[in-house]
Design an enzyme around this catalytic site. Sequence first.
Site, PDB file in Angstrom:
ATOM      1  N   LYS A  44       1.862  -3.438   6.207  1.00 40.95           N
ATOM      2  CA  LYS A  44       2.436  -3.328   4.845  1.00 40.95           C
ATOM      3  C   LYS A  44       3.930  -2.893   4.601  1.00 40.95           C
ATOM      4  O   LYS A  44       4.272  -3.500   3.538  1.00 40.95           O
ATOM      5  CB  LYS A  44       1.652  -2.340   4.279  1.00 40.95           C
ATOM      6  CG  LYS A  44      -0.018  -2.356   3.989  1.00 40.95           C
ATOM      7  CD  LYS A  44      -0.413  -3.573   3.337  1.00 40.95           C
ATOM      8  CE  LYS A  44      -1.816  -3.957   3.177  1.00 40.95           C
ATOM      9  NZ  LYS A  44      -2.143  -5.205   2.319  1.00 40.95           N
ATOM     10  N   TYR A  89      -2.030  -1.184  10.404  1.00 45.20           N
ATOM     11  CA  TYR A  89      -2.462  -1.552   9.061  1.00 45.20           C
ATOM     12  C   TYR A  89      -0.870  -1.065   8.228  1.00 45.20           C
ATOM     13  O   TYR A  89      -0.378  -1.978   7.568  1.00 45.20           O
ATOM     14  CB  TYR A  89      -3.439  -0.762   8.351  1.00 45.20           C
ATOM     15  CG  TYR A  89      -3.555  -1.045   6.792  1.00 45.20           C
ATOM     16  CD1 TYR A  89      -4.200  -2.289   6.179  1.00 45.20           C
ATOM     17  CD2 TYR A  89      -3.218  -0.052   5.950  1.00 45.20           C
ATOM     18  CE1 TYR A  89      -4.327  -2.236   4.960  1.00 45.20           C
ATOM     19  CE2 TYR A  89      -3.421  -0.309   4.807  1.00 45.20           C
ATOM     20  CZ  TYR A  89      -4.001  -1.167   4.205  1.00 45.20           C
ATOM     21  OH  TYR A  89      -4.193  -1.453   2.913  1.00 45.20           O
ATOM     22  N   SER A 106       0.898  -1.197   0.111  1.00 45.54           N
ATOM     23  CA  SER A 106       0.065   0.026   0.040  1.00 45.54           C
ATOM     24  C   SER A 106       0.797   1.150   0.185  1.00 45.54           C
ATOM     25  O   SER A 106       2.170   1.102   0.490  1.00 45.54           O
ATOM     26  CB  SER A 106      -0.971   0.168   1.259  1.00 45.54           C
ATOM     27  OG  SER A 106      -1.479   1.425   1.350  1.00 45.54           O
TER      28      SER A 106
HETATM   29  N1  NAI Z   1      -8.659  -0.040  -1.239  1.00 50.80           N
HETATM   30  C1  NAI Z   1      -7.514   0.548  -1.243  1.00 50.80           C
HETATM   31  O1  NAI Z   1      -7.563   1.972  -1.150  1.00 50.80           O
HETATM   32  C2  NAI Z   1      -6.261  -0.111  -0.966  1.00 50.80           C
HETATM   33  C3  NAI Z   1      -6.043  -1.499  -0.771  1.00 50.80           C
HETATM   34  N2  NAI Z   1      -4.999  -2.008  -0.535  1.00 50.80           N
HETATM   35  C4  NAI Z   1      -4.752  -3.394  -0.337  1.00 50.80           C
HETATM   36  O2  NAI Z   1      -5.300  -4.401  -1.479  1.00 50.80           O
HETATM   37  C5  NAI Z   1      -5.723  -5.453  -0.978  1.00 50.80           C
HETATM   38  C6  NAI Z   1      -7.294  -5.570  -1.543  1.00 50.80           C
HETATM   39  O3  NAI Z   1      -7.952  -4.574  -0.921  1.00 50.80           O
HETATM   40  P1  NAI Z   1      -9.602  -3.914  -1.570  1.00 50.80           P
HETATM   41  O4  NAI Z   1      -9.868  -4.744  -2.790  1.00 50.80           O
HETATM   42  O5  NAI Z   1      -9.703  -2.764  -1.262  1.00 50.80           O
HETATM   43  O6  NAI Z   1     -10.115  -5.033  -0.260  1.00 50.80           O
HETATM   44  P2  NAI Z   1     -11.917  -5.467  -0.172  1.00 50.80           P
HETATM   45  O7  NAI Z   1     -12.050  -5.647   1.143  1.00 50.80           O
HETATM   46  O8  NAI Z   1     -12.682  -4.673  -1.087  1.00 50.80           O
HETATM   47  O9  NAI Z   1     -11.567  -6.906  -0.517  1.00 50.80           O
HETATM   48  C7  NAI Z   1     -10.878  -7.986   0.115  1.00 50.80           C
HETATM   49  C8  NAI Z   1     -11.112  -9.208  -0.289  1.00 50.80           C
HETATM   50  O10 NAI Z   1     -10.172 -10.270   0.643  1.00 50.80           O
HETATM   51  C9  NAI Z   1     -11.297 -11.238   1.039  1.00 50.80           C
HETATM   52  N3  NAI Z   1     -10.649 -11.698   2.335  1.00 50.80           N
HETATM   53  C10 NAI Z   1     -10.503 -10.747   3.730  1.00 50.80           C
HETATM   54  N4  NAI Z   1     -10.126 -11.609   4.603  1.00 50.80           N
HETATM   55  C11 NAI Z   1      -9.584 -12.747   3.769  1.00 50.80           C
HETATM   56  C12 NAI Z   1      -8.960 -13.981   4.539  1.00 50.80           C
HETATM   57  N5  NAI Z   1      -8.578 -14.060   5.630  1.00 50.80           N
HETATM   58  N6  NAI Z   1      -8.711 -14.923   3.619  1.00 50.80           N
HETATM   59  C13 NAI Z   1      -9.304 -14.804   2.357  1.00 50.80           C
HETATM   60  N7  NAI Z   1      -9.698 -13.910   1.657  1.00 50.80           N
HETATM   61  C14 NAI Z   1      -9.928 -12.719   2.674  1.00 50.80           C
HETATM   62  C15 NAI Z   1     -12.582 -10.601   1.307  1.00 50.80           C
HETATM   63  O11 NAI Z   1     -13.740 -11.497   1.412  1.00 50.80           O
HETATM   64  C16 NAI Z   1     -12.692  -9.747   0.019  1.00 50.80           C
HETATM   65  O12 NAI Z   1     -13.177 -10.398  -0.962  1.00 50.80           O
HETATM   66  C17 NAI Z   1      -5.713  -5.513   0.321  1.00 50.80           C
HETATM   67  O13 NAI Z   1      -4.410  -6.116   0.844  1.00 50.80           O
HETATM   68  C18 NAI Z   1      -5.334  -3.989   0.899  1.00 50.80           C
HETATM   69  O14 NAI Z   1      -4.892  -3.842   2.090  1.00 50.80           O
HETATM   70  C19 NAI Z   1      -3.744  -1.243  -0.526  1.00 50.80           C
HETATM   71  C20 NAI Z   1      -3.850  -0.145  -0.698  1.00 50.80           C
HETATM   72  C21 NAI Z   1      -5.092   0.869  -0.829  1.00 50.80           C
HETATM   73  C1  BUO Z   2      -5.495   4.283   2.960  1.00 52.08           C
HETATM   74  C2  BUO Z   2      -4.601   3.125   2.493  1.00 52.08           C
HETATM   75  O1  BUO Z   2      -3.718   3.574   1.801  1.00 52.08           O
HETATM   76  C3  BUO Z   2      -4.880   1.892   2.286  1.00 52.08           C
HETATM   77  C4  BUO Z   2      -6.460   1.365   2.982  1.00 52.08           C
HETATM   78  O2  BUO Z   2      -4.033   0.989   1.984  1.00 52.08           O
END
Ligand code: NAI
Ligand code: BUO
Length: 261
Positions: free
Chosen positions: A161, A157, A144
């Site tokens: 990361k 968090y 991230s």
């Molecule tokens: N949305 C954002 O702005 C950002 C997201 N990220 C990272 O990108 C990745 C994806 O994020 P998003 O798509 O936003 O999240 P999201 O919450 O929309 O989707 C995450 C998915 O991971 C699954 N999940 C959660 N815990 C789990 C587990 N224990 N085992 C298997 N699956 C699991 C959930 O069921 C969901 O389908 C994460 O690692 C997040 O930290 C990084 C920077 C920014």
């Molecule tokens: C705010 C941010 O950078 C996340 C959720 O990765």
Amino acid sequence: MARTENGKVALITGGGQGIGQAVAERLHADGFRVAIADLNLETAGRVAEKLGGKNGGAIALYVNVADRDSVFGAVDQAVAELGGFDVIINNAGIAPQSPLDEITTESIAKIFSINFNGVVWGIQAATKAFKALGHGGKIISAASQAGHEGNPGIALYSATKFAIRGLSQSAARDLAKYGITVNTYAPGIVKTPLMEELAQKTAALAGQPEEWGWEQFTQGIALERLSEASDVAGVVSFLSGPDSNYITGQSILVDGGMVFN
Ligand SMILES: NC(=O)C1=CN([C@@H]2O[C@H](COP(=O)(O)OP(=O)(O)OC[C@H]3O[C@@H](n4cnc5c(N)ncnc54)[C@H](O)[C@@H]3O)[C@@H](O)[C@H]2O)C=CC1
Ligand SMILES: CC(=O)C(C)=O
């Protein structure tokens, strides 16, 4: 344009929604057979169906990335059902608010078990599979922008990361001799369910309306727009394909210009 199979298999954790879904769809369009692995088998199943199901080169798998056996089992299942294994995307993660004075032993254990341990198990399981199949591979994990620079209110968090980047840099050195590259992608602010919840909670904690939460997270984006999940998927596509064969141990910021380093 019609999809042409590239003969390769990718497994995406957290592929049922958000960034993981966009990555699964992009890699499938690139020609990969994809295993969409998620704690939520229903959403993963919907994504796999959208991509044509098993005959179309897309399967859904249950995985809990916090559970080592579950991750190894998912990789084994992907190999058995899709006939190979070339790329793992350790994408699953959670982003709870963590005001410094509210951090507990339990909250540390919970977030690290998913965000960090999950990546360790993914690296181990993918390495085992690549070695058994007699070839190298690509290990790509979600960091991230908050893993490049600390953000307020999400110290735990951010810590997970940063840890993923350290882990991946070491793994890149350890695994290069097997033809395995290890990289991370570092998104900025992507409007997914994870980010919506974080913006709402940040605002609620400050006694402000939700819009204020979004403003906090979007301040300082040079390109002056939030990220689409497809912005991130394009970079993961590059890291998964042959054009990135000479890149390892790197974290690619995909943040519209939030952090410059
Ligand atoms: N949305 C954002 O702005 C950002 C997201 N990220 C990272 O990108 C990745 C994806 O994020 P998003 O798509 O936003 O999240 P999201 O919450 O929309 O989707 C995450 C998915 O991971 C699954 N999940 C959660 N815990 C789990 C587990 N224990 N085992 C298997 N699956 C699991 C959930 O069921 C969901 O389908 C994460 O690692 C997040 O930290 C990084 C920077 C920014
Ligand atoms: C705010 C941010 O950078 C996340 C959720 O990765």
